[in-house]
Design an enzyme around this catalytic site. Structure first.
Site, PDB file in Angstrom:
ATOM      1  N   THR A   1      -5.855   2.283  -6.891  1.00  0.00           N
ATOM      2  CA  THR A   1      -7.131   2.159  -6.185  1.00  0.00           C
ATOM      3  C   THR A   1      -8.020   3.358  -6.489  1.00  0.00           C
ATOM      4  OG1 THR A   1      -6.060   0.874  -4.474  1.00  0.00           O
ATOM      5  CG2 THR A   1      -8.187   1.868  -3.907  1.00  0.00           C
TER       6      THR A   1
ATOM      7  N   HIS B   1     -13.702  -2.751  -1.709  1.00  0.00           N
ATOM      8  CA  HIS B   1     -12.808  -2.305  -0.632  1.00  0.00           C
ATOM      9  C   HIS B   1     -13.190  -2.974   0.691  1.00  0.00           C
ATOM     10  CE1 HIS B   1      -9.716   0.975  -0.140  1.00  0.00           C
ATOM     11  NE2 HIS B   1      -9.948   0.738   1.127  1.00  0.00           N
TER      12      HIS B   1
ATOM     13  N   SER C   1       0.822  -1.218   0.000  1.00  0.00           N
ATOM     14  CA  SER C   1       0.000   0.000   0.000  1.00  0.00           C
ATOM     15  C   SER C   1       0.852   1.262   0.000  1.00  0.00           C
ATOM     16  CB  SER C   1      -0.891   0.010   1.245  1.00  0.00           C
ATOM     17  OG  SER C   1      -1.502   1.281   1.414  1.00  0.00           O
TER      18      SER C   1
ATOM     19  N   LYS D   1      -8.149  -0.947  -9.329  1.00  0.00           N
ATOM     20  CA  LYS D   1      -8.812  -1.634  -8.202  1.00  0.00           C
ATOM     21  C   LYS D   1     -10.064  -0.874  -7.770  1.00  0.00           C
ATOM     22  CE  LYS D   1      -7.737  -3.301  -3.496  1.00  0.00           C
ATOM     23  NZ  LYS D   1      -8.223  -2.335  -2.488  1.00  0.00           N
TER      24      LYS D   1
ATOM     25  N   TYR E   1      -2.277   5.159  -4.097  1.00  0.00           N
ATOM     26  CA  TYR E   1      -3.311   6.151  -3.839  1.00  0.00           C
ATOM     27  C   TYR E   1      -2.871   7.387  -4.594  1.00  0.00           C
ATOM     28  CZ  TYR E   1      -6.241   3.676  -0.532  1.00  0.00           C
ATOM     29  OH  TYR E   1      -7.126   2.808   0.031  1.00  0.00           O
TER      30      TYR E   1
HETATM   31  C1  LIG Z   1      -7.391  -1.878   7.511  1.00  0.00           C
HETATM   32  C2  LIG Z   1      -7.520  -1.848   6.018  1.00  0.00           C
HETATM   33  C3  LIG Z   1      -6.737  -0.974   5.294  1.00  0.00           C
HETATM   34  C4  LIG Z   1      -6.802  -0.957   3.902  1.00  0.00           C
HETATM   35  N1  LIG Z   1      -5.957  -0.151   3.213  1.00  0.00           N
HETATM   36  C5  LIG Z   1      -5.971  -0.184   1.866  1.00  0.00           C
HETATM   37  C6  LIG Z   1      -5.023   0.545   1.135  1.00  0.00           C
HETATM   38  O1  LIG Z   1      -4.139   1.190   1.691  1.00  0.00           O
HETATM   39  N2  LIG Z   1      -5.096   0.507  -0.213  1.00  0.00           N
HETATM   40  C7  LIG Z   1      -6.058  -0.225  -0.870  1.00  0.00           C
HETATM   41  O2  LIG Z   1      -6.099  -0.222  -2.091  1.00  0.00           O
HETATM   42  N3  LIG Z   1      -6.942  -0.958  -0.187  1.00  0.00           N
HETATM   43  C8  LIG Z   1      -6.921  -0.952   1.164  1.00  0.00           C
HETATM   44  N4  LIG Z   1      -7.795  -1.739   1.842  1.00  0.00           N
HETATM   45  C9  LIG Z   1      -8.725  -2.619   1.107  1.00  0.00           C
HETATM   46  C10 LIG Z   1      -8.079  -3.968   0.791  1.00  0.00           C
HETATM   47  O3  LIG Z   1      -7.072  -3.843  -0.172  1.00  0.00           O
HETATM   48  C11 LIG Z   1      -9.105  -4.976   0.228  1.00  0.00           C
HETATM   49  O4  LIG Z   1      -9.787  -4.391  -0.857  1.00  0.00           O
HETATM   50  C12 LIG Z   1     -10.112  -5.445   1.251  1.00  0.00           C
HETATM   51  O5  LIG Z   1      -9.564  -5.542   2.548  1.00  0.00           O
HETATM   52  C13 LIG Z   1     -10.629  -6.798   0.803  1.00  0.00           C
HETATM   53  O6  LIG Z   1     -11.621  -7.248   1.611  1.00  0.00           O
HETATM   54  P1  LIG Z   1     -11.433  -8.315   2.810  1.00  0.00           P
HETATM   55  O7  LIG Z   1     -10.794  -7.566   3.933  1.00  0.00           O
HETATM   56  O8  LIG Z   1     -12.837  -8.698   3.079  1.00  0.00           O
HETATM   57  O9  LIG Z   1     -10.587  -9.466   2.308  1.00  0.00           O
HETATM   58  C14 LIG Z   1      -7.733  -1.796   3.236  1.00  0.00           C
HETATM   59  C15 LIG Z   1      -8.504  -2.681   3.966  1.00  0.00           C
HETATM   60  C16 LIG Z   1      -8.405  -2.736   5.344  1.00  0.00           C
HETATM   61  C17 LIG Z   1      -9.220  -3.749   6.102  1.00  0.00           C
HETATM   62  O1  LIG Z   2      -8.727   2.184   5.514  1.00  0.00           O
HETATM   63  C1  LIG Z   2      -8.822   1.937   4.314  1.00  0.00           C
HETATM   64  O2  LIG Z   2      -9.692   1.203   3.849  1.00  0.00           O
HETATM   65  C2  LIG Z   2      -7.911   2.525   3.392  1.00  0.00           C
HETATM   66  O3  LIG Z   2      -8.004   2.201   2.268  1.00  0.00           O
HETATM   67  C3  LIG Z   2      -6.875   3.481   3.757  1.00  0.00           C
HETATM   68  C4  LIG Z   2      -6.966   4.785   3.290  1.00  0.00           C
HETATM   69  C5  LIG Z   2      -5.966   5.677   3.613  1.00  0.00           C
HETATM   70  C6  LIG Z   2      -4.878   5.284   4.325  1.00  0.00           C
HETATM   71  C7  LIG Z   2      -4.803   3.987   4.791  1.00  0.00           C
HETATM   72  C8  LIG Z   2      -5.788   3.060   4.476  1.00  0.00           C
END
Ligand SMILES: Cc1cc2nc3c(=O)[nH]c(=O)nc-3n(C[C@H](O)[C@H](O)[C@H](O)COP(=O)(O)O)c2cc1C
Ligand SMILES: O=C(O)C(=O)c1ccccc1
Length: 388
Positions: free
Chosen positions: A179, A285, A129, A261, A153
């Site tokens: 994303t 997401h 990420s 994404k 991002y």
């Molecule tokens: C705590 C957290 C932080 C996340 N941060 C990002 C991120 O930085 N970039 C991103 O593209 N998706 C982020 N996501 C989404 C995940 O990439 C993914 O799409 C999602 O967790 C998939 O669903 P699942 O948790 O049910 O497997 C985040 C998800 C969670 C739970």
């Molecule tokens: O929390 C999230 O789902 C996420 O995508 C995120 C957004 C900014 C910074 C870190 C995670």
């Protein structure tokens, strides 16, 4: 490996039989989440587990999986199985990647290097990420010389966006996952009710604090004014003004496959293909952005039928088991990404916890494939399933 037991299963049972006790971490995904809840503070647990609004989309993701049933076939010679697949030139022992998760140090110190090492030990690829809590250069080094995929991002400051991409390329990242569903952070009652936002403690902005283009525009050095740096970050983190026309800029700044994404609508999938993108991730997401959005698996079949022959169709949101992976692959995903379960593994046991979670997924994938009468993941197709 014995014939009656799949990989990892034999190790767990044998260890128990030889007096080694039960596995150190739960194998059941719900029990795993519960165990993580017990070791984490409410803020970090709520941030990871939570979803947008009433949680309707988080539930929809699981309900969508529950509506499909696998119909096992018999006498298919599944003595030798192969779960491997090459996705956009990256060979994988199974079509499974670690989803990009930002701010991971809220669950474990040194989280991203630990997750990357666990994945690399199994030959799996992590999508790192932009909001990593460790600078990308350090994570890459920890992961060794396996495949490197970077998630962007897309900052509203083009200098910062360009600098991130240049650094990622210089660090050996070859694949870019952009994303699109987080032009702003979703409405998340869990976090709002606790007034919990990890970034306010400067977590998750390591790639920015270490970025020359970001630092150049700070009024005061981040070391002197950490909150000013966070405020500056919050102002440029994302760009809700982006349109399809901006994708050309990406191509100019990235040599290599680009994957979008957050695609859920077949028309957006078409536009991604027509814009020359290499792949998409069908994803909501993890239900964290639009409360009431379509379950990601409900969106997959139409999207896969529409563009599956032209671009790589990846999938995430709600994958919790090997059987879930079989369902997503059968409905047209070339690979899946798993999110929260590996964050729970990190919370419970760092690198070892992640390795446990991944091994469970790989083992159950192999087993489900075999027991449903398939020797190779390429044999999966929609006819393997029925809708309940
Ligand atoms: C705590 C957290 C932080 C996340 N941060 C990002 C991120 O930085 N970039 C991103 O593209 N998706 C982020 N996501 C989404 C995940 O990439 C993914 O799409 C999602 O967790 C998939 O669903 P699942 O948790 O049910 O497997 C985040 C998800 C969670 C739970
Ligand atoms: O929390 C999230 O789902 C996420 O995508 C995120 C957004 C900014 C910074 C870190 C995670």
């Amino acid at each position: 490996m014995s014939a009656a037991l799949s990989r990892f299963q034999d190790e767990i049972y044998l260890n128990g039989a030889l007096g080694g006790g039960v596995p150190p971490y739960p194998t059941d995904p719900s029990t795993l989440e519960e165990a993580a809840r017990r070791v984490l503070e409410p803020g970090p647990f709520g941030y990871v587990a939570g979803g947008a609004g009433t949680g309707a989309t988080v539930r929809a993701n699981r309900e969508a999986f529950d509506r499909w049933a696998i119909v096992p076939r018999m006498l298919a010679d599944v003595s030798v199985r192969d779960t491997s697949r090459t996705i956009l030139g990256t060979p994988m022992p199974a079509p499974l990647l670690l989803a990009p998760i930002g701010v991971l140090s809220i669950v474990h110190e040194g989280a991203e290097p630990a997750a990357a090492r666990a994945a690399a030990a199994l030959g799996l690829t992590t999508v790192l990420s932009t909001a990593s809590s460790t600078p990308m250069e350090e994570v890459a080094e920890a992961a060794g010389d396996g495949p490197r995929w970077f998630q962007l991002y897309w900052s509203r400051d083009p200098d910062v966006a360009a600098s991130m991409l240049a650094r990622a390329q210089a660090t050996g990242f070859t694949h870019l996952v952009v994303t699109l569903d987080t032009g702003m952070l979703g409405w998340r009652p869990n976090d709002l009710d606790q007034a919990y936002l990890p970034f306010l403690q400067s977590v998750g902005i390591a790639n920015y604090l270490s970025d020359p283009a970001f630092r150049a525009k700070l009024a005061k050095p981040a070391e002197e004014d950490p909150f000013g740096a966070v405020a500056h970050w919050a102002g440029l983190f994302s760009n809700p003004a982006l349109t399809w026309d901006d994708l050309a800029w990406l191509r100019e700044h990235w040599d290599g496959p680009v994957v979008l994404k957050g695609i859920l609508h077949p028309d957006d999938a078409r536009r991604a293909r027509d814009a020359g993108m290499d792949g998409i991730v069908v994803s909501n997401h993890g239900g964290r952005q639009v409360d009431g959005a379509i379950g990601a698996l409900d969106a997959l079949p139409t999207v896969a039928e529409t563009v599956g022959h032209d671009v790589a169709v990846l999938f995430d949101s709600g994958v919790r088991s090997g059987a879930d992976i079989v369902k997503a692959l059968a409905l047209g995903a070339q690979a899946v990404l798993v999110g929260r379960p590996y964050a729970y593994g990190l919370a419970l046991g760092g690198e070892e916890g992640v390795r446990h979670v991944l091994r469970c997924l790989l083992a159950e994938l192999d087993l489900t494939l075999a027991l449903s009468g398939h020797a190779h993941v390429d044999e999966l197709n929609p006819r393997v399933l029925v809708r309940r």
